[in-house]
Design a protein around this motif. Structure first.
Motif, mmCIF file in Angstrom:
data_model
loop_
_atom_site.group_PDB
_atom_site.id
_atom_site.type_symbol
_atom_site.label_atom_id
_atom_site.label_comp_id
_atom_site.label_asym_id
_atom_site.label_seq_id
_atom_site.Cartn_x
_atom_site.Cartn_y
_atom_site.Cartn_z
ATOM 1 N N ASP A 127 -50.964 28.946 -21.845
ATOM 2 C CA ASP A 127 -50.666 28.851 -23.294
ATOM 3 C C ASP A 127 -49.982 29.653 -23.680
ATOM 4 O O ASP A 127 -50.028 30.236 -24.964
ATOM 5 N N GLU A 130 -48.381 29.171 -27.456
ATOM 6 C CA GLU A 130 -49.447 29.548 -28.489
ATOM 7 C C GLU A 130 -49.438 31.137 -28.402
ATOM 8 O O GLU A 130 -49.265 32.030 -29.599
ATOM 9 N N ARG A 131 -49.437 31.658 -27.348
ATOM 10 C CA ARG A 131 -49.561 33.444 -27.372
ATOM 11 C C ARG A 131 -48.302 34.067 -27.817
ATOM 12 O O ARG A 131 -48.326 34.870 -28.717
ATOM 13 N N ALA A 133 -46.501 32.606 -29.976
ATOM 14 C CA ALA A 133 -46.592 32.294 -31.472
ATOM 15 C C ALA A 133 -47.430 33.315 -32.108
ATOM 16 O O ALA A 133 -47.083 34.083 -33.299
ATOM 17 N N ASP A 134 -48.569 33.526 -31.580
ATOM 18 C CA ASP A 134 -49.365 34.536 -32.132
ATOM 19 C C ASP A 134 -48.998 36.128 -32.089
ATOM 20 O O ASP A 134 -49.046 36.767 -33.204
ATOM 21 N N ALA A 135 -48.237 36.336 -31.032
ATOM 22 C CA ALA A 135 -47.763 37.646 -31.199
ATOM 23 C C ALA A 135 -46.648 37.962 -32.176
ATOM 24 O O ALA A 135 -46.654 38.959 -32.830
ATOM 25 N N SER A 137 -46.261 36.247 -35.029
ATOM 26 C CA SER A 137 -46.983 36.224 -36.272
ATOM 27 C C SER A 137 -47.719 37.552 -36.519
ATOM 28 O O SER A 137 -47.800 38.054 -37.583
ATOM 29 N N ARG A 138 -48.442 37.953 -35.608
ATOM 30 C CA ARG A 138 -49.066 39.370 -35.683
ATOM 31 C C ARG A 138 -48.284 40.592 -36.100
ATOM 32 O O ARG A 138 -48.444 41.546 -36.705
ATOM 33 N N ARG A 142 -42.812 35.276 -39.453
ATOM 34 C CA ARG A 142 -43.817 34.187 -39.864
ATOM 35 C C ARG A 142 -42.967 33.202 -40.561
ATOM 36 O O ARG A 142 -42.300 33.738 -41.357
ATOM 37 N N VAL A 170 -48.253 40.824 -27.120
ATOM 38 C CA VAL A 170 -48.494 39.534 -26.487
ATOM 39 C C VAL A 170 -49.382 39.416 -25.313
ATOM 40 O O VAL A 170 -50.341 38.748 -24.946
ATOM 41 N N GLU A 172 -51.957 41.681 -25.518
ATOM 42 C CA GLU A 172 -53.154 42.125 -26.223
ATOM 43 C C GLU A 172 -53.756 43.303 -25.702
ATOM 44 O O GLU A 172 -54.658 43.412 -25.218
#
Ligand code: ATP
Ligand code: ATP
Ligand code: SF4
Ligand code: SF4
Ligand code: MG
Ligand code: MG
Lengths: 345, 365
Positions: A127, A130-131, A133-135, A137-138, A142, A170, A172
């Motif tokens: 994934d 997604e990850r 993108a997630d990192a 935006s955190r 964005r 990324v 986590e």
């Protein structure tokens, strides 16, 4: 293999010493000379002190990048194992954010690749998108897709530092160690990055050790501060206490020279001291204004200033100061070793 | 008369050297970078002016323009009067005389730019030699020794090579060099950036005492507003090639009127002040690309208190009257309204009578 100890600090240094072979055969440099330091989950600790005092060396040691000459690093209560497998697992939990974002990003890698790199090292590809993108935006970039294909030169300084932070997020981790995270950034961007670190703590419970010579940064975001001088932590405690009512003469001098500080600045003369020649007694005594002014003699501690090492401060969150004078004047029943009584000389 | 008078100075970096040819001058071409866009200020003898602003806003360009040290691609207009003489029309011979002896500069990042293979004594002596060719070697050595002691280094360090010195010591060498020919004005571009707090304090006390002892004027550039506020009499804040706020240092730092000045001042924590504890407002957005500036007030895309017509009018510096620019009330508390005439000027429609609406009509007429 032992199990993580519940309620243990997420990262600790236990009487850590790090020595280097000095240049020009000057003997050995004791860059870190006995440090205890604990970082609790969700806690932001600032490590401050002048250039060359050993901050980066201590941070690298906590990250497992440098092996202590003696003492040990504990991760959730378990001593760090220096095998590549153990270190790889450790890195998922404890990530490094480097100073200077322009130096730590490859100019030929896109933002996406820069952030994905950490995942790929750990072989987590499924994934990935997604990850990443997630990192991003955190880290406040964005919408993340807009940044995927950009190169470092197409970003502002603040955005570049955010990419570096996203690269750390990324995986986590639960702790990040950030070495001068805003030193090369503009004032306006600085606020943005520090606000991000605070938000990550509030939202994800991310703990951080922030290494800096900027005391204002500690005031901005840290819960606790540890002041380092010539390889040792000489004063530590909650930010509100240490930065508004410091007891160690070195901390007092550092604060007095800030442009905003009230009162006369105590400008310590000379260059930052040399870790190959650590003075006997209190390591600060050759520059100490309290000793020079005669105040230490008046309190009857001048002999100890020159002859007795005030010792290594313990870990934990208590207020502690490694100074004979401060321990004497702040304790109503005369000389005592104060909260650091348990510390080794 | 002021020692330094800058009037409507513009500096444009041409996209290529050929574009700087005389026939093309005056017309802004594609890719040109208008780095300084109409800056005016004066500096009196013995006065200390601080210049702040974020990276790329044109601070160094302005400093270099003052001594005409810019590359050939830079095109200048306006006036720079030093001691009454126009530097922009001055002959090269006269300019050489003014550099070092009239005005000297401590360059940004200069401590990394000392010649690595030459002893520092020789490097400090160089401007003296250039300037007064008749002065003998022994006299130069004596003078270099004096200069070193002046900046707090033992005279015998003249024999050291740059790599044998720490960052703070190298910065002292740069200051000794700037003092070598007894200038009336020193321009110091980020003299303490990258040095740690204690060394920074040493260098700043040194600069302050030298300036006070010798009545030198100082133009000091930094992105650290708190350092400037502490050292200088007046402060000017630059944004996108313009001065957007200028006034007494304490007023600009403590009660800025321009929203950008406020954001910059708020970015510096005051230790002990609960307002800056775990509460941070960064300034959203990026500094504009000088080659592609927003219409109207160039700060409007990032301005939290912009008005409807801010993308239509481009306000120039205006004396601030007794009105406050609204803010969140936390970071700049307690200063209240101040009367007009404290010498603060800001380039924001909010300090203009009727919020500058009359300008909209003029511009659309
Ligand atoms: N690999 C090394 N070999 C020899 N000496 C070293 C090495 N790394 C660091 N040192 C020395 O150890 C001391 C501490 O260095 P360190 O980089 O940890 O300081 P710091 O507090 O991070 O300083 P700064 O604020 O300038 O980054 C210095 O005297 C340095 O010269
Ligand atoms: N030689 C040059 N040719 C073309 N553009 C230039 C040149 N030098 C600077 N610029 C541009 O001019 C603008 C102003 O640059 P300047 O160096 O004056 O900024 P500054 O305010 O000193 O920034 P910093 O705080 O980063 O030193 C920037 O957009 C920069 O990219
Ligand atoms: S122990 Fe003595 S020399 Fe050391 S900091 Fe305290 S007063 Fe100064
Ligand atoms: S003119 Fe408008 S956009 Fe510009 S600073 Fe003032 S309020 Fe903000
Ligand atoms: Mg370091
Ligand atoms: Mg510059």
């Amino acid at each position: 293999m032992s199990e993580p100890i519940p309620n243990a600090p997420i990262l600790s240094a236990e009487d850590v010493h790090v020595e280097f072979e000095a240049r020009r055969g000057d003997g050995r440099a004791r860059a870190v000379d006995g440090v205890n330091l604990d970082i609790a989950p969700g806690e932001i600790v600032a490590l401050v002190g002048e250039s060359g005092c050993g901050k980066t060396t201590l941070a690298r040691t906590l990250l497992g990048l440098e092996k202590p000459t003696s003492g040990r690093v504990l991760h959730r209560g378990i001593p760090l194992a220096y095998t590549s497998k153990a270190l790889k697992r450790f890195r998922r939990d404890v990530q490094l954010v480097l100073q200077d974002p322009s130096g730590s990003l490859n100019p030929r890698h896109t933002v996406y690749d820069a952030v994905a790199e950490g995942l790929r090292i750990h072989g987590d590809v499924p994934d990935e998108r997604e990850r990443v993108a997630d990192a991003l935006s955190r880290a406040g970039l964005r919408p993340p897709e807009r940044f995927f294909l950009r190169f470092p030169h197409e970003l502002s300084g603040g955005q570049r530092q955010r990419v570096v932070i996203a690269g750390a997020l990324v995986l986590e981790p639960n702790v990040i160690v950030a070495d001068e995270p805003v030193a090369s950034l503009d004032a306006s961007v600085r606020g943005e990055i520090l606000a991000l670190l605070l938000r990550l703590r509030d939202e994800l419970g991310l703990a951080a050790l922030v290494v800096t010579h900027d005391l204002g940064l500690a005031w901005n975001i840290a819960d606790r501060v540890a002041v380092m001088y010539l390889g040792r932590i000489v004063e530590t405690g909650p930010v509100e206490k240490i930065l508004t009512a410091p007891e160690h003469p070195y901390t007092q001098a550092l604060l007095s020279v800030l442009p905003e500080a009230p009162g006369a600045p105590v400008v310590l003369q000379g260059e930052p001291p040399d870790p190959t020649r650590i003075p006997a007694g209190c390591r600060f005594h050759v520059r100490c204004p309290v000793l020079a002014s005669g105040a230490a003699a008046a309190a009857g501690v001048d002999g100890r200033c020159r002859g007795d090492d005030p010792g290594v401060l313990a870990g934990g969150t208590a207020i502690q100061v490694a100074c004979h004078y401060a321990r004497t004047v702040s304790s109503p029943d005369g000389p005592s070793d104060g909260p650091a009584a348990a510390a080794r000389p | 008369m002021s020692l330094l008078e800058v009037k409507d100075l513009t500096v444009t970096y041409r996209a290529s050297t050929s574009a700087a040819s005389p026939e093309k001058r005056g017309s802004a071409g594609a890719g040109d970078v208008p780095a300084v866009r109409g800056v005016s200020f004066t500096l009196d003898a013995g006065q200390k002016l601080g210049l702040a602003g974020e990276s790329g806003c044109g601070k160094s360009t302005m400093a270099l323009a003052l001594l005409r040290l810019l590359p050939k691609t830079a095109h200048l207009t306006g006036e720079i009067r030093f001691d009454g003489e126009d530097l922009l029309t001055m002959s090269w011979g006269r300019l050489r005389a003014v550099r070092w002896a009239g005005a000297s500069i401590v360059f940004q990042g200069a401590m990394h730019s000392l010649n690595a293979v030459q002893r520092i004594g020789a490097q400090i002596g160089e401007p003296i030699r250039l300037h007064s060719p008749k002065v003998g070697d022994a006299e130069i050595r004596r003078r270099v020794g004096e200069l070193l002691e002046h900046v707090g280094l033992p005279a015998r360090r003249a024999d050291a090579y740059p790599h044998e010195l720490s960052g703070g010591q190298r910065q002292r060498v740069m200051i000794a060099m700037a003092l070598a020919c007894d200038p009336q004005l020193i321009v110091a571009d980020e003299p303490t950036t990258a040095l740690d707090v204690m060394i920074q304090a040493q260098i700043l006390t040194l600069i302050e005492s030298l300036v006070a002892e010798q009545g030198i004027s100082l133009l000091m550039i930094s992105h650290d507003l708190s350092v400037l506020a502490d050292t200088c009499d007046r402060l000017a804040i630059m944004y996108a090639g313009r001065i957007v706020e200028e006034g007494p240092a304490a007023t600009v730092f403590g009660a800025a009127r321009h929203p950008y000045g406020q954001a910059l001042a708020a970015a510096f924590p005051r230790i002990g002040d609960p307002a800056s504890r775990r509460r941070l407002q960064g300034l959203a957005g990026d500094p504009p690309d000088p080659a592609d500036l927003p219409a109207g007030c160039s700060f409007h895309p990032r301005c939290a208190v912009r008005l409807g017509h801010c993308d239509l009018v481009d306000p120039s510096l205006w004396p601030t009257a007794g009105r406050e620019v609204p803010d969140d009330g936390e970071s700049h508390k307690g200063k209240g309204n101040r009367p007009a005439g404290d010498g603060t000027r800001a380039a924001c429609v909010r300090v203009l009578p009727d919020d500058g609406l009359s300008l909209v009509e003029k511009e659309s007429a």
